[in-house]
Design a protein around this motif. Structure first.
Motif, mmCIF file in Angstrom:
data_model
loop_
_atom_site.group_PDB
_atom_site.id
_atom_site.type_symbol
_atom_site.label_atom_id
_atom_site.label_comp_id
_atom_site.label_asym_id
_atom_site.label_seq_id
_atom_site.Cartn_x
_atom_site.Cartn_y
_atom_site.Cartn_z
ATOM 1 N N PHE A 82 0.817 -1.205 0.000
ATOM 2 C CA PHE A 82 0.000 0.000 0.000
ATOM 3 C C PHE A 82 0.858 1.266 0.000
ATOM 4 O O PHE A 82 0.448 2.290 -0.555
ATOM 5 N N LYS A 83 2.036 1.172 0.591
ATOM 6 C CA LYS A 83 2.940 2.322 0.571
ATOM 7 C C LYS A 83 3.387 2.609 -0.856
ATOM 8 O O LYS A 83 3.484 3.763 -1.282
ATOM 9 N N ARG A 84 3.630 1.535 -1.622
ATOM 10 C CA ARG A 84 4.086 1.692 -3.003
ATOM 11 C C ARG A 84 3.023 2.370 -3.873
ATOM 12 O O ARG A 84 3.350 3.100 -4.797
ATOM 13 N N PHE A 85 1.753 2.133 -3.547
ATOM 14 C CA PHE A 85 0.668 2.714 -4.339
ATOM 15 C C PHE A 85 -0.087 3.804 -3.563
ATOM 16 O O PHE A 85 -1.240 4.096 -3.859
ATOM 17 N N GLU A 86 0.607 4.407 -2.598
ATOM 18 C CA GLU A 86 -0.024 5.399 -1.749
ATOM 19 C C GLU A 86 -0.615 6.553 -2.569
ATOM 20 O O GLU A 86 -1.688 7.052 -2.277
ATOM 21 N N ASN A 87 0.105 6.969 -3.617
ATOM 22 C CA ASN A 87 -0.375 8.098 -4.413
ATOM 23 C C ASN A 87 -1.694 7.797 -5.109
ATOM 24 O O ASN A 87 -2.510 8.680 -5.348
ATOM 25 N N ARG A 88 -1.930 6.514 -5.425
ATOM 26 C CA ARG A 88 -3.203 6.141 -6.064
ATOM 27 C C ARG A 88 -4.360 6.375 -5.117
ATOM 28 O O ARG A 88 -5.424 6.819 -5.522
#
Length: 275
Positions: A265-271
């Motif tokens: 979720f950190k990797r796709f936080e911007n989404r």
């Protein structure tokens, strides 16, 4: 509420099940909380440990877990301390849920097949006399519809529609959450083996809230094998990390698998921030 206080596995380095599973854990004593969770990756032995404890203290179960000729002998070598084990204590495995799901589907399919077969044979006279379709009406609790004088085609359509709706309602997750709410009550000791199976995250969260309520307000104790973040993050849960060697108590956010979720979720936080 604490019914089972602690458990001492028998530790001997033997290359047979379950000795070879438990020995590497090096758990000399397991102290229990109102909610205790055995956590670990697949094959770590969390279900085996759950089964051993349940077998040792004599908790009833519906379906058998992994066992062999040494299992019962091993369980008799273990020791424990309790404050009185409730008579209705039970083990619930994921296999029990799947069996319930299969039974519901089989019942619906069998009843629907029965109704269609009777109509296919043209049982007009049977309908009028109430000799055949009354049996279906009673079985599916449609007596009021049947006695109301509904025509043959209308009655058949009503049965088909109701059966279809009932089948759709019984998804795996819905059946599972309903099963647990029917089985889990106050003032009892429960062993749950991966209860999150078949459940969506929303249902896992609902079950976790229900377990927490039973544990801290209604005097039940839970010993659970799980790697669900919703189970692991339950308030006050004591978690034994069986991936560690020797096994040790950890906080849920210290567990390796929880870091995997966090990193995803950190990797796709911007989404998520764009929503």
């Amino acid at each position: 509420m604490i019914y089972l206080e602690n458990f001492q596995p028998y530790l001997e380095d033997r290359h047979v099940y379950p000795f070879r599973i438990v020995y590497p854990m090096q758990l000399e004593s397991i102290d229990f909380a109102p909610i205790t969770i055995f956590y670990g990756s697949n094959g770590c032995g969390k279900s085996t440990l759950l089964n051993i404890i349940a077998e040792t203290i004599g908790v009833r179960y519906k379906t058998l877990g992994n066992t062999n000729e040494f299992f019962s002998k091993y369980a008799r070598m273990c020791t424990y301390t309790d404050r009185g084990i409730p008579d209705e204590s039970m083990m619930i495995r994921s296999e029990d849920i799947m069996e319930q799901i299969a039974n519901i589907r089989k019942k619906n399919a069998t009843t629907d097949k029965m109704v269609k077969e009777w109509f296919r044979k043209g049982v007009n006279e049977g309908y009028k006399k109430g000799s055949l379709l009354r049996e279906v009406a009673v079985q599916e609790k449609f007596e009021d519809v049947f006695e109301g004088g509904m025509g043959q085609n209308s009655f058949y359509g009503h049965v088909r529609k109701t059966l279809s709706e009932k089948f759709e309602e019984e998804s795996n997750g819905e059946t599972a959450i309903r099963y647990f709410k029917d089985k889990l009550w106050s003032d009892n000791l429960y062993f749950l083996d991966e209860p999150e199976n078949s459940m969506s995250p929303a249902f896992q969260q609902e079950l976790a809230q229900y377990i927490t309520m039973l544990a801290y307000r209604l005097n039940s104790q839970f010993i659970i094998a799980s790697h669900s973040p919703f189970m692991l993050s339950m308030e006050g849960a004591r978690i034994y990390d069986l991936d560690s060697k020797p096994s040790k108590v950890k906080q849920w956010y210290e567990l390796d698998n929880m870091r995997v979720y966090f990193q995803l979720f950190k990797r796709f936080e911007n989404r998520f921030n764009c929503l």
